[in-house]
Scaffold this active site. Structure first.
Site, PDB file in Angstrom:
ATOM      1  N   TRP A 101     -15.979 -11.921  32.886  1.00  0.00           N
ATOM      2  CA  TRP A 101     -16.505 -13.210  31.976  1.00  0.00           C
ATOM      3  C   TRP A 101     -17.696 -13.854  32.812  1.00  0.00           C
ATOM      4  O   TRP A 101     -18.753 -14.409  32.176  1.00  0.00           O
ATOM      5  CB  TRP A 101     -15.648 -13.946  31.455  1.00  0.00           C
ATOM      6  N   ASP A 168     -15.743 -22.173  33.500  1.00  0.00           N
ATOM      7  CA  ASP A 168     -15.263 -21.731  32.549  1.00  0.00           C
ATOM      8  C   ASP A 168     -13.762 -21.719  32.815  1.00  0.00           C
ATOM      9  O   ASP A 168     -13.148 -20.936  33.755  1.00  0.00           O
ATOM     10  CB  ASP A 168     -15.680 -20.176  32.340  1.00  0.00           C
ATOM     11  N   LYS A 192      -5.209 -20.097  25.253  1.00  0.00           N
ATOM     12  CA  LYS A 192      -4.313 -19.637  26.505  1.00  0.00           C
ATOM     13  C   LYS A 192      -3.345 -20.578  26.615  1.00  0.00           C
ATOM     14  O   LYS A 192      -2.323 -20.788  25.885  1.00  0.00           O
ATOM     15  CB  LYS A 192      -5.177 -19.350  27.616  1.00  0.00           C
TER      16      LYS A 192
END
Lengths: 357, 357
Positions: A101, A168, A192
């Site tokens: 990511w 992030d 999440k």
């Protein structure tokens, strides 16, 4: 059979949140209408959205220097939206490459300015968080991925720098306390610790905005969303509603200090077993970098792998297979995973060791 | 009290869909897990996403020339994403300005090519759909907004042109049959006839893609999403799930031909009363342009306005106030609104006329 949901995301949510979320689909606030069919301009939803923002502010002790947005498009949209809004073509932003990511975030940023990768563990299959790098003072921002879902690593320290950090936090948002003042921008997909898939929390220090020269589409300009309380267009109503419920649950648990202690206890329980068990080993090479959210581990051989997979399934354990790029197992332990769930997993590991060790 | 939900969007959904949508939040497909907490890569969700695409194809008789995507960011994101993907800087796209959303779509497109407005009813407060315009052959595409939620107008004809039409169908998607072959790209926010807020259906003729020279962020490139079955990043799982349930319901009603007849019957019932009732008048000046989705109307004076508002509330009618830019009333009658709901509204109008007329 009771299921133990170790999915990496979308991921386990508290049972009480799911019950209230189901009730809201049938009848929200005793209005006789579903949360799915009321206007985003209705007083019911405006109150929900305001409460969601207020909970973000409370949980993080956020000052008015920061704006809070609930957007859509996932963290993947923030990969380019952050540089579009913060970086001019001739300016530099620094990235640390700690996983897929982080790598994608840097790639998407390259269209909007000069991107310097300060450090990377890519060549070592991201098995640790790189150390020994410094942030140049000319950097407009430093981009980090706080937790690497796929590779099971996590930042347990923050660099000593005056450069604002763009982070992030998709996979460890609200899992622990953070020194907010170090961050210029925080973004996190909800799916999440915060709620279901469908909304992305973005927190930005307002003084960083309005400094880029490019023309931004209205929807890609943070200022549009801030000026309209995230209601410039129809927001993802249900995802914001369930996120609000989940943040309320976090607050009821005692806030981030209590949540952090709980997550540490789960991590200690799991990693203690991992280190003691001769049939498994972690994929992360530097123990201090191990993630409390997504422990990743391998069985010592295929026989153990298969036996463990079967025994885990039989115990009601779900979503434990590792990402296809790492293999093995990943036991994601987000906020809503109780210690008892981790105990079930540890017991299966112990049992396998007794039988096959 | 039974509520009659006339909201403009997010809007009424079928009761059976809401019941199944609530069950899914507690336990999806008897898995023991919530639809909100399962992986988008799980077999359960992959089947749901595939079924959603299949239903779009079935309802519209869509050929393989078209790709189907479920994105996020709303129609407002398509305002710039469509030109980004279809139009080069030196090429021309034509727009017809029939309302605030059409106006915004053209404004956002201006950053990506030459935009020509072929016709506009803006100066007449959008009280009709302009006629008597032609699409130049050099146009890369023609952009239309098929139904104007705020002003209560709707296209009941399609221009005779070979130029592919790019159409914002957010507020009348799946409310009637359409000649798909005329369209190069169709986009629609789900939150009217298709589902809850949080996903946007995009249908594109594949041969139109891959022809622009600009560098597109991955998330803004239709090809990214097509190549990954709308799972390049975590999709808005629940919004897609409920959209699938709603499309299944549409199919069960007999598909778009049956739905269209039902919507026509509701429109006939309502507009017959509006034309007969001396206390109300429509805001649309050309009757053939009146929307079957969002009839907009005004009371003849403030006294009637207040009395009607109160009587409607007392009858369980919800969400009937007009958009702030038009005032008066807007009785949105999306697919899930039964004829009986419209009858309740009409009865209240009749009653007011009897008492005050």
């Amino acid at each position: 059979m009771k299921k133990h949901n170790f999915s990496a995301g979308p991921a386990i949510l508290p049972a009480s949140v799911l019950e209230e979320a189901a009730r809201g689909v049938l009848n929200i606030n005793d209005s006789g209408l579903s949360i799915l069919e009321i206007s985003h301009r209705s007083k019911d939803f405006i109150a929900i959205a305001a409460q969601a923002e207020q909970l973000v502010r409370e949980l993080l002790n956020l000052s008015d220097d920061y704006a809070v947005m609930f957007l859509s498009g996932g963290a993947s949209t923030q990969f380019f939206m952050a540089p579009m809004n913060l970086l001019n073509e001739d300016e530099t932003a620094c990235y640390v490459n700690t996983g897929s990511w982080a790598d994608k975030a840097a790639k998407e940023a390259k269209n909007f300015g000069k991107i310097e990768t300060l450090a990377s563990s890519k060549e070592q299959n991201y098995t640790f968080i790189p150390r020994g790098w410094e942030v140049p003072a000319y950097a407009k921002y430093l981009h980090l991925t706080s937790n690497n879902t796929i590779y099971g690593t996590q930042f347990h320290w923050w660099p000593d720098t005056e450069v604002p950090i763009v982070c992030d936090m998709s996979s460890d948002m609200f899992s622990r306390t953070i020194p907010v003042e170090k961050f210029g921008l925080i973004y996190a997909g909800a799916q999440k610790n915060m709620g279901p898939a469908g909304t992305t929390l973005v927190i930005v220090r307002k003084d960083l905005l309005g400094k880029v020269k490019r023309t931004l589409p209205s929807m890609l300009n943070y200022t549009t969303h801030i000026d309209n309380d995230s209601m410039y267009n129809t927001p993802p109503v249900y995802a914001i509603y369930v996120s609000m419920l989940t943040m309320k649950w976090i607050k009821e648990q005692g806030g981030l200090t209590a949540i952090e202690a709980h997550n540490q206890a789960k991590g200690d329980l799991f990693y203690h077993e991992l280190d003691a068990n001769p049939l498994f080993h972690g994929t992360v090479t530097v123990k201090e970098d191990r993630s409390l959210m997504n422990p990743t581990f391998l069985a010592i051989n295929e026989e153990v792998d298969k036996a463990f997979d079967a025994a885990a399934k039989a115990a009601g354990i779900d979503g434990i297979r590792g990402h296809r790029s790492v293999g093995g197992f990943r036991a994601s332990m987000y906020n809503a995973m109780p210690l008892e769930g981790v105990q079930v997993l540890v017991d299966v590991m112990k049992d396998i060791a007794q039988k096959m060790g």
